[in-house]
Design a protein around this motif. Structure first.
Motif, PDB file in Angstrom:
ATOM      1  N   CYS A 257       0.838  -1.206   0.000  1.00 41.61           N
ATOM      2  CA  CYS A 257       0.000   0.000   0.000  1.00 41.61           C
ATOM      3  C   CYS A 257       0.868   1.250   0.000  1.00 41.61           C
ATOM      4  O   CYS A 257       0.673   2.169  -0.805  1.00 41.61           O
ATOM      5  CB  CYS A 257      -0.937   0.012   1.196  1.00 41.61           C
ATOM      6  SG  CYS A 257      -2.269  -1.182   1.058  1.00 41.61           S
ATOM      7  N   PHE A 258       1.841   1.283   0.931  1.00 41.47           N
ATOM      8  CA  PHE A 258       2.720   2.457   1.012  1.00 41.47           C
ATOM      9  C   PHE A 258       3.439   2.689  -0.319  1.00 41.47           C
ATOM     10  O   PHE A 258       3.535   3.803  -0.816  1.00 41.47           O
ATOM     11  CB  PHE A 258       3.774   2.279   2.116  1.00 41.47           C
ATOM     12  CG  PHE A 258       3.252   2.618   3.461  1.00 41.47           C
ATOM     13  CD1 PHE A 258       2.788   3.905   3.738  1.00 41.47           C
ATOM     14  CD2 PHE A 258       3.226   1.676   4.479  1.00 41.47           C
ATOM     15  CE1 PHE A 258       2.304   4.224   4.982  1.00 41.47           C
ATOM     16  CE2 PHE A 258       2.747   2.003   5.720  1.00 41.47           C
ATOM     17  CZ  PHE A 258       2.283   3.266   5.984  1.00 41.47           C
ATOM     18  N   PHE A 259       3.913   1.574  -0.874  1.00 41.61           N
ATOM     19  CA  PHE A 259       4.681   1.634  -2.106  1.00 41.61           C
ATOM     20  C   PHE A 259       3.817   2.184  -3.239  1.00 41.61           C
ATOM     21  O   PHE A 259       4.231   3.073  -3.996  1.00 41.61           O
ATOM     22  CB  PHE A 259       5.191   0.215  -2.436  1.00 41.61           C
ATOM     23  CG  PHE A 259       5.991   0.143  -3.683  1.00 41.61           C
ATOM     24  CD1 PHE A 259       7.255   0.724  -3.739  1.00 41.61           C
ATOM     25  CD2 PHE A 259       5.497  -0.494  -4.814  1.00 41.61           C
ATOM     26  CE1 PHE A 259       8.002   0.664  -4.892  1.00 41.61           C
ATOM     27  CE2 PHE A 259       6.246  -0.551  -5.969  1.00 41.61           C
ATOM     28  CZ  PHE A 259       7.497   0.028  -6.009  1.00 41.61           C
ATOM     29  N   LEU A 260       2.567   1.662  -3.340  1.00 41.63           N
ATOM     30  CA  LEU A 260       1.664   2.094  -4.403  1.00 41.63           C
ATOM     31  C   LEU A 260       1.303   3.574  -4.253  1.00 41.63           C
ATOM     32  O   LEU A 260       1.259   4.312  -5.241  1.00 41.63           O
ATOM     33  CB  LEU A 260       0.397   1.237  -4.399  1.00 41.63           C
ATOM     34  CG  LEU A 260       0.529  -0.139  -5.057  1.00 41.63           C
ATOM     35  CD1 LEU A 260      -0.764  -0.925  -4.916  1.00 41.63           C
ATOM     36  CD2 LEU A 260       0.914  -0.001  -6.525  1.00 41.63           C
ATOM     37  N   ILE A 261       1.042   3.988  -3.002  1.00 44.50           N
ATOM     38  CA  ILE A 261       0.675   5.390  -2.773  1.00 44.50           C
ATOM     39  C   ILE A 261       1.782   6.294  -3.287  1.00 44.50           C
ATOM     40  O   ILE A 261       1.543   7.315  -3.928  1.00 44.50           O
ATOM     41  CB  ILE A 261       0.416   5.637  -1.271  1.00 44.50           C
ATOM     42  CG1 ILE A 261      -0.867   4.938  -0.838  1.00 44.50           C
ATOM     43  CG2 ILE A 261       0.315   7.123  -0.970  1.00 44.50           C
ATOM     44  CD1 ILE A 261      -1.075   4.861   0.650  1.00 44.50           C
ATOM     45  N   LYS A 262       3.017   5.881  -3.043  1.00 44.32           N
ATOM     46  CA  LYS A 262       4.162   6.669  -3.460  1.00 44.32           C
ATOM     47  C   LYS A 262       4.346   6.584  -4.979  1.00 44.32           C
ATOM     48  O   LYS A 262       4.537   7.595  -5.657  1.00 44.32           O
ATOM     49  CB  LYS A 262       5.410   6.135  -2.750  1.00 44.32           C
ATOM     50  CG  LYS A 262       6.511   7.140  -2.681  1.00 44.32           C
ATOM     51  CD  LYS A 262       7.097   7.217  -1.281  1.00 44.32           C
ATOM     52  CE  LYS A 262       7.837   8.524  -1.157  1.00 44.32           C
ATOM     53  NZ  LYS A 262       8.927   8.442  -0.221  1.00 44.32           N
ATOM     54  N   LEU A 263       4.264   5.352  -5.481  1.00 42.29           N
ATOM     55  CA  LEU A 263       4.505   5.115  -6.899  1.00 42.29           C
ATOM     56  C   LEU A 263       3.483   5.831  -7.772  1.00 42.29           C
ATOM     57  O   LEU A 263       3.808   6.461  -8.777  1.00 42.29           O
ATOM     58  CB  LEU A 263       4.446   3.602  -7.171  1.00 42.29           C
ATOM     59  CG  LEU A 263       4.838   3.168  -8.588  1.00 42.29           C
ATOM     60  CD1 LEU A 263       6.350   3.192  -8.737  1.00 42.29           C
ATOM     61  CD2 LEU A 263       4.308   1.769  -8.870  1.00 42.29           C
ATOM     62  N   LEU A 264       2.209   5.722  -7.376  1.00 38.46           N
ATOM     63  CA  LEU A 264       1.138   6.314  -8.181  1.00 38.46           C
ATOM     64  C   LEU A 264       0.952   7.794  -7.860  1.00 38.46           C
ATOM     65  O   LEU A 264       0.063   8.439  -8.390  1.00 38.46           O
ATOM     66  CB  LEU A 264      -0.181   5.572  -7.939  1.00 38.46           C
ATOM     67  CG  LEU A 264      -0.161   4.081  -8.258  1.00 38.46           C
ATOM     68  CD1 LEU A 264      -1.477   3.424  -7.880  1.00 38.46           C
ATOM     69  CD2 LEU A 264       0.127   3.864  -9.742  1.00 38.46           C
ATOM     70  N   ASN A 265       1.775   8.282  -6.911  1.00 39.50           N
ATOM     71  CA  ASN A 265       1.717   9.694  -6.540  1.00 39.50           C
ATOM     72  C   ASN A 265       0.295  10.093  -6.161  1.00 39.50           C
ATOM     73  O   ASN A 265      -0.324  10.958  -6.767  1.00 39.50           O
ATOM     74  CB  ASN A 265       2.213  10.533  -7.732  1.00 39.50           C
ATOM     75  CG  ASN A 265       2.596  11.911  -7.268  1.00 39.50           C
ATOM     76  OD1 ASN A 265       2.657  12.160  -6.072  1.00 39.50           O
ATOM     77  ND2 ASN A 265       2.848  12.797  -8.206  1.00 39.50           N
ATOM     78  N   MET A 266      -0.207   9.421  -5.116  1.00 38.69           N
ATOM     79  CA  MET A 266      -1.610   9.563  -4.759  1.00 38.69           C
ATOM     80  C   MET A 266      -1.879  10.695  -3.760  1.00 38.69           C
ATOM     81  O   MET A 266      -2.825  10.640  -2.979  1.00 38.69           O
ATOM     82  CB  MET A 266      -2.139   8.245  -4.193  1.00 38.69           C
ATOM     83  CG  MET A 266      -2.404   7.206  -5.261  1.00 38.69           C
ATOM     84  SD  MET A 266      -2.637   5.546  -4.595  1.00 38.69           S
ATOM     85  CE  MET A 266      -4.117   5.742  -3.631  1.00 38.69           C
ATOM     86  N   GLY A 267      -1.055  11.705  -3.764  1.00 39.88           N
ATOM     87  CA  GLY A 267      -1.340  12.833  -2.870  1.00 39.88           C
ATOM     88  C   GLY A 267      -0.660  12.683  -1.519  1.00 39.88           C
ATOM     89  O   GLY A 267       0.516  12.318  -1.453  1.00 39.88           O
ATOM     90  N   ASP A 268      -1.419  12.905  -0.433  1.00 43.00           N
ATOM     91  CA  ASP A 268      -0.862  12.948   0.923  1.00 43.00           C
ATOM     92  C   ASP A 268      -0.194  11.620   1.306  1.00 43.00           C
ATOM     93  O   ASP A 268      -0.853  10.596   1.453  1.00 43.00           O
ATOM     94  CB  ASP A 268      -1.984  13.269   1.908  1.00 43.00           C
ATOM     95  CG  ASP A 268      -1.430  13.548   3.294  1.00 43.00           C
ATOM     96  OD1 ASP A 268      -0.227  13.308   3.507  1.00 43.00           O
ATOM     97  OD2 ASP A 268      -2.200  14.003   4.152  1.00 43.00           O
ATOM     98  N   ASN A 269       1.119  11.666   1.463  1.00 47.80           N
ATOM     99  CA  ASN A 269       1.871  10.455   1.801  1.00 47.80           C
ATOM    100  C   ASN A 269       1.720  10.046   3.262  1.00 47.80           C
ATOM    101  O   ASN A 269       2.041   8.937   3.643  1.00 47.80           O
ATOM    102  CB  ASN A 269       3.367  10.672   1.544  1.00 47.80           C
ATOM    103  CG  ASN A 269       3.681  10.525   0.084  1.00 47.80           C
ATOM    104  OD1 ASN A 269       2.973   9.829  -0.633  1.00 47.80           O
ATOM    105  ND2 ASN A 269       4.733  11.191  -0.365  1.00 47.80           N
TER     106      ASN A 269
END
Lengths: 463, 410
Positions: free
Chosen positions: B51-63
């Protein structure tokens, strides 16, 4: 933007709500939790007590005085010496709760203290039986047994203490009872209804007029007032505030000094001193902690003066240890010991430490709790107490090879049989010391009995 | 300023989980074997890091948004693993589904551009779910709020929370010019919408969620409705309703009476709250330690009262830690709400943040007896598929909103 301002107000509101949770939880933990945890609806206490083996209680030489065994129906508390330590160690029963050390040191014995909690986590991981802390008492079992045998069937108390440290060496109270839980269940009703009040630990909770042993305190007051070389006239009786004071066996000693009056335990002279000093003479009581709570490892009843204002007669009667004065044997022991200790009252204690596998959870720090009189005054009174045993009323306490100091007392009460007191201490040539207080309830006239018991116990203790 | 490595919280999180699962493993065979514990712990950590990796990879806003949630989830799962032999395993499966839903919700919000025109869809689905519950519903613990499909039950009211927020956002979105009539009409329309929802919840005896809905409505009204009169009116209606309910309904009387003095009926009506308080009290400040508590004595320990068990084992200090995690989550939510420009985005973010904040307050306040107890789950921690799925979907929406603000978020 206007909306953002309101959002910030909302954020502050939400923060306040979260803060209120934290504050409430903290206050709950501080003030309500200790009471709620003890609630009868708490099913945990029973389970936890069962899972943690209660600690063992040892005397100063490693003798087991109380221990727990695991049987078919869970743990059972075993007292190898039956009723000998009931008024010191107490009992631990599922039905009737806990008393004395079993109660006041329950936190350590049942492993609820922080150190034990940490250790039980280690036990849980390693799969060992979880146990509470063991208590190491300053009591000497042999001395306790000896003192108890001397007391026999008589009601009363014997306490022995190291005057330098405040460590209790023996503490016997009679009447006593068997602390075994099963025995208690069978005999509880008869115990509670007994005229002998077996639940009152005479040594720490029994209040008695100290009688002439109180002259130790009055002598201190007299010396502080500069009366040590004064000559007192003893005509066998004196009337103060309408009440007549006489000496034992109606004797008259003529013109005598303070130490002679102490030696013969002259009521006439000491009542007169009390009268002469008046209210001022009572200031010393505060320094002897009269009327103040004395912290000890088990509950102690406060010794003090009952009733309101003190009349002339009340003051004179108090000076000879009668009237409104009520003290515990432990209190008189502390008074006597302070004379040995240069006027300093030591904190009495009986639990040296609570520990498990050499990891200590509690360690007693001996200390002074009050300075009653200065060393010079204490020395003068000490000399008087020596004379009292050598050729006064306390000769029965003499022990060859020991320097014994003391004061006897015969305390009148509501019956015609008076309480028989001895408070004092002894020094051995090797430097060992012991302070002692013996009190025999309703023992009748004459102090020979308490003084002779004191002598024997001191001899056993120091020789 | 000292630079904190961005990976530090992740390392701590991993460490906490490894420690927790190791302790579980050392006490293995009570509920699970060592192998099972190892697999569940490993899967959980992997999924979290994916999940963390995807949030960062897909640049999903608030990290940062996912961090407090991951911490709460870790605590929750560890507690469930030690409570009994099934819940932890099930919750792990729910977490897998929730993670998928989280990304789906994110994708939905980012891709559907007409999301603010779908009021009737949101309301229609809510109404269907409500009706479905009333017709097909099964009563559990005095609330008729479960639908069972086979043996698997779910709580529609959980999902309705999201639809309610989205619906409200649609209604509040259209700014009305300063015309008295138009404004009043709009306010009344919104009130109608809210009270229809509340009415359904009351029929199902969902007092906790009803309170939550009302608070969310008040919060959104406070920020975007700017009508003090309407707020006062609402407060009066609810006060009157609450008072009437107290007089007429035994159910509510019990809640209030047991809030004032639970010990007056400690083995009966006050049983839950008394046992909860005793659990917190026995933990004191430091706690008894993980695995040392007695969850078997706390009723509903897996859902409503899980916080009491956390307090028993980790102490009041641990409990305060959990509260602080929720606060961080709420704070990030507010921060996103503040930074976003679009009005609908702002409304959605505010509504979701309000749900997280108030739901936490209502249940935590209830189990510690600060306010009357109303049954509601603790987001991300309590056991429950519906609750976990909804919470993650809400988080997904919030994450999607934050994407539009990433330049301004620090």
């Amino acid at each position: 933007m206007k909306a953002n301002k309101k959002i910030i107000i909302l954020l502050v509101t939400v923060s306040a709500l979260f803060l209120s949770l934290i504050v409430y939880l903290t206050l709950f933990g501080l003030f309500k939790a200790p009471e709620i945890e003890k609630s009868v609806y708490n099913q945990r206490s029973f389970k936890r007590e069962e899972s943690i083996l209660r600690g063992t209680i040892y005397d100063r030489n490693g003798e087991i005085l109380a221990t727990s065994e695991v049987g078919k129906e869970g743990q059972k508390r075993v007292y190898p010496y039956g009723s000998l330590y009931t008024h010191l160690i107490g009992y631990s029963s599922r039905t009737y709760g806990k008393s004395k050390l079993e109660q006041s040191f329950d936190k350590y014995l049942s492993g609820k203290d922080d150190v034990s909690t940490a250790l039980t986590v280690v036990d849980a991981v390693s799969g060992k039986q979880k146990t509470g802390m063991d208590l190491y008492l300053t009591v000497d079992h042999k001395l306790q047994k000896y003192a108890s045998d001397l007391l026999g069937n008589k009601n009363g108390a014997i306490i022995v203490m190291d005057p330098d440290t405040g460590a209790i060496r023996a503490m016997v109270s009679n009447p006593t009872f068997n602390p075994d839980a099963d025995w208690l269940s069978k005999n509880w009703t008869s115990l509670t209804e007994s005229n002998d009040s077996p639940f009152v630990a005479r040594a720490t909770s029994g209040l008695y007029a100290p009688g002439s042993t109180w002259k130790i305190v009055t002598a201190c007051a007299a010396i502080e007032a500069g009366m040590e070389n004064e000559k007192f006239k003893d005509e066998g009786k004196v009337i103060i505030g309408g009440k007549e004071y006489t000496n034992s066996k109606k004797r008259a000693y003529g013109k005598i000094t303070l130490d002679q009056a102490f030696l013969h335990s002259s009521n006439v002279v000491f009542a007169s001193i009390g009268d002469k000093l008046g209210q001022n003479g009572m200031k010393i009581y505060d320094r002897f902690l009269l009327g103040q709570k004395i912290n000890f490892d088990i509950p102690v009843t406060v010794s003090g003066l009952s009733g309101g204002s003190m009349s002339e007669t009340d003051i004179a009667s108090t000076a000879i240890g009668q009237g409104k004065l009520g003290v515990t044997p432990l209190y008189m022991l502390l008074v006597a010991a302070s004379i040995e200790n240069g006027g300093k009252i030591m904190q009495p204690y009986v639990v040296g430490e609570a520990s498990r596998n050499n990891i200590t959870g509690y360690k007693c720090q001996p200390g002074t709790i009050a300075t009653a009189v200065d060393a010079a005054t204490a020395k003068k009174v000490k000399d008087m107490m020596k004379l009292c045993v050598q050729k006064g009323t306390g000769t029965s306490a003499r022990v060859s090879g020991l320097d014994v100091y003391g004061k006897t007392g015969t305390a009148q009460n509501e019956t015609d049989k008076s309480h028989d007191w001895f408070a004092g201490f002894a020094e051995a040539p090797d430097g060992n010391k012991a302070a002692i207080c013996v009190m025999l309830e309703y023992n009748g006239q004459g102090s020979s009995s308490s003084a002779s018991i004191a002598g024997k116990v001191l001899s056993h203790c120091l020789k | 300023m000292k630079k904190v490595r961005k990976s530090t919280p992740l390392v701590l999180l991993a460490l906490m989980n490894i420690l927790g699962y190791s302790m579980l493993a050392m006490n293995a065979d009570t509920f699970y074997s060592k192998v099972e514990i190892g697999i569940i712990g490993f899967l959980f950590l992997c999924l979290m890091f994916i999940c963390f990796f995807l949030i960062k990879l897909l640049n999903m806003g608030d990290n940062y948004l996912f961090l407090p949630v991951a911490a709460l989830l870790s605590v929750g799962l560890l507690m469930l693993m030690r409570i009994d032999d099934t819940l932890g395993k099930k919750q792990m499966i729910w977490f897998c589904a929730s993670a998928v839903c989280y990304f789906l919700a994110y994708a939905f919000y980012r891709s559907i551009k007409v999301r603010d025109k779908l009021f009737w869809v949101y309301f229609g689905v809510s109404a269907l779910l409500f009706a479905g519950t009333l017709i097909l519903g099964t009563e559990v613990n005095g609330s008729k709020n479960w639908i069972f499909i086979g043996t698997q039950g779910f709580q529609p009211s959980e999902l309705i929370k999201l639809l309610f927020v989205l619906g409200l956002a649609c209604l509040f979105e259209k700014e009305v010019q300063n015309k008295f009539m138009a404004k009043t009409a709009k306010n009344l329309l919104i009130m109608c919408y809210v009270y229809v929802n509340l009415g359904f919840l009351v029929l199902q005896r969902e007092w906790g969620i009803a309170t939550l809905f009302f608070l969310v409505y008040m919060a959104m009204m406070f920020v975007f409705g700017s009508e003090i009169k309407i707020m006062v009116l609402n407060a009066l209606i609810v006060t009157a309703g609450g008072f009437g309910g107290y007089k007429l309904l035994y159910h509510i009387q019990t809640r209030v009476d047991m809030w004032i003095n639970p010990f007056s009926d400690a083995t009966g009506r006050g049983f839950q709250i008394v046992q909860s308080l005793i659990a917190i009290a026995s933990g004191s400040f430091a706690g008894l330690g993980f695995l040392n508590g007695s969850p078997e004595y706390i009723p509903e320990v897996q859902s409503d009262f899980i916080f009491s068990e956390i307090c028993e084992e980790f102490g009041i200090l641990g409990g305060v830690g959990v509260i602080m995690l929720f606060f961080i989550l709420a704070y990030r939510g507010f921060k996103i709400t503040l930074s976003v420009k679009d009005r609908f985005d702002k409304l959605t973010a505010l509504g979701i943040t309000a749900i997280f904040s108030f739901q936490t307050f209502i249940i935590l306040g209830g189990v510690i007896k600060l306010i009357p107890l109303t049954g509601i789950t603790l987001p991300f921690i309590s056991y429950g598929g519906s609750s976990l799925l909804t919470s993650f979907m809400a988080l997904g929406l919030l994450q999607a909103v934050s994407k539009g603000t990433e330049d301004e978020l620090v």
